[in-house]
Design an enzyme around this catalytic site. Structure first.
Site, PDB file in Angstrom:
ATOM      1  N   MET B   1       0.836  -1.198   0.000  1.00  0.00           N
ATOM      2  CA  MET B   1       0.000   0.000   0.000  1.00  0.00           C
ATOM      3  C   MET B   1       0.871   1.248   0.000  1.00  0.00           C
ATOM      4  SD  MET B   1      -3.755   0.032   1.732  1.00  0.00           S
ATOM      5  CE  MET B   1      -3.517  -1.000   3.083  1.00  0.00           C
ATOM      6  N   CYS B   2       0.806   2.101   0.953  1.00  0.00           N
ATOM      7  CA  CYS B   2       1.437   3.412   1.074  1.00  0.00           C
ATOM      8  C   CYS B   2       0.371   4.490   0.905  1.00  0.00           C
ATOM      9  CB  CYS B   2       2.547   3.709   0.056  1.00  0.00           C
ATOM     10  SG  CYS B   2       4.039   2.741   0.312  1.00  0.00           S
ATOM     11  N   GLY B   3       0.583   5.579   1.596  1.00  0.00           N
ATOM     12  CA  GLY B   3      -0.340   6.700   1.483  1.00  0.00           C
ATOM     13  C   GLY B   3       0.411   7.935   1.042  1.00  0.00           C
TER      14      GLY B   3
END
Lengths: 229, 298
Positions: B1-3
């Site tokens: 993921m990662c934001g």
């Protein structure tokens, strides 16, 4: 009317209240305020109730819906109405990726645009999009109907099975084994019904659409290709 | 993921709140990336001045007398602001390259996070709320900024593996996704003289864009080139001294939402990150198209 403040009470409390509704209930009208893009709002509902979400939602809103009518007064994040079984989901704004993916029944209405992979692997759901749909929509779609009042992106209906696709505007490109097909009277009747139920009957007429479907060359066994298998 | 979160301000009145707004957005994206977090803030240095942001795992030792040592080496005054494991060194712009070279001799253990006229990068391992608090990001003003919350896939969870990556003066990049041809591209960029700090795929993306800009390409052209030369999944947000850009790969499975009003342009991996921005109810909110370059410059 049951009003639920999602910010104050939390997602788990909302969904467990909605899951507790079984069969006939007198709490048939629900309103969710302050959704603020939260995930999984009203996922897994299985009761003939009306739920209005006042704002935009995050991932998987109305996923697996059965029987309920869910209205989103905003835009929806990825995976809205994913694997819907029955009921109706109506989005006033846009929908992100894979709206209605793998849906088995019911009606999904998107009044704005849907982005990529709308109706991917749909298996019986009907989807009416008032705007455009993005690339790879209806990839491997098996059954059900997709109606698009605007345009479709690249690779529409790639590896399509038996879903019926109707697009009023342009199609950027068709995916493998997806072809344009003739429009017969039963298709016009199907479209008229879906446009009406999709709250789009004032916006478009069935005669303005083109029909696309499977050429049935990819998924049928072909004896001439036996050596390749 | 990662934001990813990003904010490009059009309304000067919001500039003192840039850090506070970005911090709020960043913390909202914690569950997309709880491993580490980082933020790049652009705020103009004084006229003729530059900023070098450095990091050390032993800040008490590394930053002690650093200003005096550096001033002596350069023959020019410098000021230093220590923030936890990072320090921002302000010095004459003309001395920036000399200072970087002096730093590598004076304090071989420290890492340069960023250098330029406007950029400061702070990044560390830990929850976004803790990282933001350590560097008091909420108190910082500026014109634009980018933040990232990391869920590591391609390389280890370390400070240097956190985003943003800066591979050129006033440039930075954050990434959600994973690149599959980064080793090949890194080899080619090394041949062209680019240097790398990590084995991370995102650093290659950053260096690829920096290399294009170095050869005189515009930010728009550099971003276009990522679509043909980089293979893999990516939503990139990049910052330059005056600009802010976004590009997604043609498959576009990594999420992205943008909002624009008269006051700002904002980016979030999810709409959740944008909900507390002023006027979001009436903002133009849209999903950036795949394989399409967006950028804003002032």
């Amino acid at each position: 009317m049951q009003t639920f403040d999602l910010e104050a009470e939390g997602l788990r409390a909302l969904n467990s209240s909605l899951h507790a509704l079984k069969g006939a209930t007198n709490m048939t009208a629900w309103e969710v305020i302050n959704p603020k893009g939260a995930h999984a709002i009203a996922a897994g509902v299985d009761a003939p109730v009306d739920i209005t979400v006042r704002g935009s939602t995050g991932y998987y809103c109305a996923g697996m819906n059965k029987q309920a009518t869910i209205r989103i007064k905003g835009s929806a994040g990825p995976g809205v109405a994913e694997n819907m079984m029955s009921g109706t989901v109506i989005i006033d704004g846009d929908a992100s990726q894979y709206a209605g993916a793998t849906g088995r029944g019911g009606l999904l209405v998107i009044k704005g645009n849907a982005s990529s992979r709308c109706g991917i692997s749909m298996k019986g759901i009907d989807i009416v999009v008032h705007g455009n749909i993005g690339h790879m929509s209806c990839f491997m779609a098996q059954s059900g109907t997709m109606v698009v009042l605007g345009d479709a992106g690249d690779a529409l209906g790639d590896s399509l099975y038996e879903a019926r696709l109707f697009v009023r505007g342009s199609v950027k490109s068709l995916g493998a084994d997806c072809i344009e097909k003739e429009m017969r009277p039963e298709h016009l009747a199907l479209l008229a019904d879906l446009l009406k139920r999709g709250e789009a009957d004032g916006k478009a007429r069935p005669e303005e659409f083109k029909r696309y479907g499977s050429a049935r060359k990819l998924y049928n066994f072909n004896i001439d290709n036996a050596e390749a298998y | 993921m990662c934001g990813i979160v990003g904010l490009f301000l059009k309304d000067k009145a919001l500039e003192p709140q840039l850090g506070a707004m970005l911090t709020d957005m960043l913390i909202t994206m914690t569950d997309r990336g709880p491993d580490s977090a980082g933020i790049a803030i652009y705020s103009g240095a004084g006229k003729g001045l530059a900023k070098i942001t450095v990091q050390s795992s032993e800040p008490a030792k590394a930053f002690k007398d650093l200003d005096g040592d550096l001033a002596a080496a350069l023959g020019q005054p410098v000021t230093i602001l220590i923030k936890d494991s990072h320090a921002v060194i302000e010095l004459p712009l003309a001395q920036m390259e000399a200072a970087r070279s002096a730093l590598s001799h004076l304090r071989p253990g420290i890492k340069v996070m960023s250098a330029g006229e406007a950029i400061e990068i702070f990044k560390e391992v830990g929850l976004p709320k803790d990282v933001a608090a350590r560097f008091q990001v909420a108190k910082m003003g500026g014109t634009h900024g980018i933040g990232h919350t990391r869920m590591a896939t391609e390389s280890a969870v370390t400070t240097m593996g956190a985003h943003p990556f800066s591979t050129g003066s006033d440039q930075c990049l954050v990434h959600n996704g994973s690149l599959s041809n980064h080793n090949g591209v890194r080899r080619e960029l090394k041949r062209q003289g680019m240097t790398f700090e990590t084995e991370n795929d995102t650093e290659v993306g950053a260096a690829f864009i920096s290399h294009k800009l170095k050869t005189g390409e515009t930010l728009g052209n550099a971003l276009e080139a990522t679509l043909t030369d980089l293979d893999g999944f990516f939503t990139f947000v990049v910052g330059t001294k005056n600009g802010f850009g976004v590009v997604r790969d043609p498959i576009a499975c990594k999420p992205a939402v943008m909002a624009e009003t008269d006051q700002y342009v904002a980016f979030g991996s999810e709409y959740r990150a944008l909900v507390n921005l002023p006027g979001i109810e009436t903002a133009r909110v849209w999903e950036p198209e795949p394989a399409t370059v967006y950028f804003w410059e002032r």
